[in-house]
Design a protein around this motif. Sequence first.
Motif, short mmCIF file in Angstrom:
data_model
loop_
_atom_site.label_atom_id
_atom_site.label_comp_id
_atom_site.label_asym_id
_atom_site.label_seq_id
_atom_site.Cartn_x
_atom_site.Cartn_y
_atom_site.Cartn_z
N ALA A 329 3.11 -14.86 -12.04
CA ALA A 329 3.81 -13.61 -11.77
C ALA A 329 4.75 -13.20 -12.88
O ALA A 329 4.90 -12.01 -13.18
CB ALA A 329 4.58 -13.72 -10.45
N GLU A 330 5.40 -14.16 -13.51
CA GLU A 330 6.53 -13.83 -14.38
C GLU A 330 6.31 -14.13 -15.86
O GLU A 330 7.17 -13.83 -16.68
CB GLU A 330 7.77 -14.59 -13.88
CG GLU A 330 8.15 -14.19 -12.46
CD GLU A 330 9.26 -15.07 -11.89
OE1 GLU A 330 9.89 -15.80 -12.69
OE2 GLU A 330 9.50 -15.02 -10.67
N THR A 331 5.18 -14.74 -16.22
CA THR A 331 4.95 -15.06 -17.63
C THR A 331 3.58 -14.54 -18.07
O THR A 331 2.76 -14.12 -17.25
CB THR A 331 5.01 -16.57 -17.90
OG1 THR A 331 3.78 -17.19 -17.48
CG2 THR A 331 6.18 -17.22 -17.17
N GLU A 332 3.35 -14.61 -19.37
CA GLU A 332 2.04 -14.23 -19.92
C GLU A 332 1.20 -15.48 -20.18
O GLU A 332 0.15 -15.40 -20.84
CB GLU A 332 2.22 -13.48 -21.25
CG GLU A 332 3.34 -12.47 -21.27
CD GLU A 332 3.23 -11.42 -20.19
OE1 GLU A 332 2.12 -10.92 -19.99
OE2 GLU A 332 4.25 -11.08 -19.56
N GLY A 333 1.65 -16.64 -19.70
CA GLY A 333 0.91 -17.86 -19.90
C GLY A 333 1.31 -18.58 -21.18
O GLY A 333 2.34 -18.28 -21.79
N ARG A 334 0.51 -19.55 -21.57
CA ARG A 334 0.78 -20.36 -22.77
C ARG A 334 -0.19 -19.99 -23.88
O ARG A 334 -1.25 -19.41 -23.62
CB ARG A 334 0.65 -21.84 -22.42
CG ARG A 334 1.80 -22.36 -21.57
CD ARG A 334 1.59 -23.80 -21.17
NE ARG A 334 0.53 -23.94 -20.17
CZ ARG A 334 0.24 -25.06 -19.55
NH1 ARG A 334 0.93 -26.16 -19.82
NH2 ARG A 334 -0.74 -25.11 -18.67
N PRO A 335 0.14 -20.33 -25.12
CA PRO A 335 -0.75 -19.99 -26.24
C PRO A 335 -2.15 -20.55 -26.04
O PRO A 335 -2.33 -21.66 -25.55
CB PRO A 335 -0.06 -20.64 -27.44
CG PRO A 335 1.38 -20.74 -27.05
CD PRO A 335 1.38 -20.99 -25.58
#
Length: 509
Positions: A329-335
Amino acid sequence: MLTGGTFWGMVERRAELTPDALMIIDDRGGELSFMGYRDAALRAAAGLVELGVGLGVSVSWQLPTWPSTLVLQAALARLGAVQNPIIPVYREREVGFCIRQTGARLFLVPPVWRGFDYQAMAEGIAADVDELDVVVSDGELPEGDVSVLDGIPVPEDPEEIRWVYYTSGTTSNPKGARHCDSSVMASGIAMVERQHVTEEDQFGLAFPFAHIGGVSNLSVSLSSGCTLVIAEAFDPTETTELFARHGVTLVGGGPAFFMAFLAEQRKQPGQPILPQLRLCSGGGAPMPASQHYEVMAEMGGRGCGHAWGMTEAPIIAQNTPDDPDEKLAETEGRPLAGAEIKVVRFDGEPADVGVEGELWIRGPMVCRGYMDEELTAASFERDWFHTGDVGFLDAEGYVTLTGRVKDIIIRKGENISATEIEDLLFAHPKVLDAGVIGLPDEERGERVCAVVELDSGADGLTLAEVGDYFRSSGIMPQKIPEQIEIVSSLPRNATGKVLKHELRARFSD
């Protein structure tokens, strides 16, 4: 899962591995297998040779999301041409700039599509550009005898610049990002692993294929063997019916598209409109945290596997369905695999974990510079690309976007994030969508202006209401909007991103 090599090499390897598997389903009932796709691309490549297309020849195209459009990308890749996909919303000024800067020798367009005469525009541009030929396509491509390809070498270097994608600037001409096979495919290949895509998936594309997300998701299909379900143009009701009919499990798009699907779902609460859906996958614009929970609760599956990307780097970071809800919900994930992100404070120093700054990136999916070398020099520091996005990394490596460098409103010397204000507005019961901008102000330097699209049934929204709402949230007074404008719809680009330069130009007076 296939990885590496050239784009055409990927096409050939997939056709050999799963020749009869279904690759493309379109909204007109057409189907194409992976072998059928490869063979169609060879016939089109032969037809393009007769039009003078070959190694290094620049070709621009501005076509809808048709199966032939996907075939065209492979045909041009087989010939080693430099292709320049142009999104359908571009008009004469932007298209003419792209044609001239790339030195295109061939321009493929539809005739009249969705009320606009592309043929007339293309012919008008060609009248002022030397040696530019126009090919009008209504879903068909030039074809020829594939034996003419016998003497034409297959491109072998995945690092050769073969793709130019344009992204709109805020006040200037579009910026042409120079890509190679490696960079346009890297995100899609990494996404297969990150979002657990398999040959059993039916991937519904809900955005214009000429956007760089098109070739990225095409790479997902070639790498994983999944089926792409494509629509000529997005229509909330018709596209939903298409995706449901073919059991779509993944929906590619962005927050604006997911919002449209939610609106369709709310017409029949309790009865899933996409019963096989496991994940909404995409990016292209900031996503309010509430959207993940709403999609998950009302449509099913794991909600939204959001991603962060741009024309210069299709996807840099992405969530996985296995992430906790708060991360989805709150992040764009990890690289993604091979990608790196670092945060640089506004004073130029490296930022600590959790500290906001400009996000710099590097990795195989990052473009190899711009067509304009001055832009390249201004945006790259060695191999690090300055994205202009503002955000931070947490202790687990997840990236959170908080705004744009140019989206920072400087009010009486105080930096204010437009995204933070937008997130609060999204939660207001009367607000469907919002864009927050800074406008010139003699007293404050800039003032906070909220441009709002109201939800259906809302009986207006006053500045006083907004002020009371923000104060009740406990936000600092400097961040409370000082101007509110109500619009019927926010101006957006093809991926759903709000065009804030248009809002600033409209409301600066």
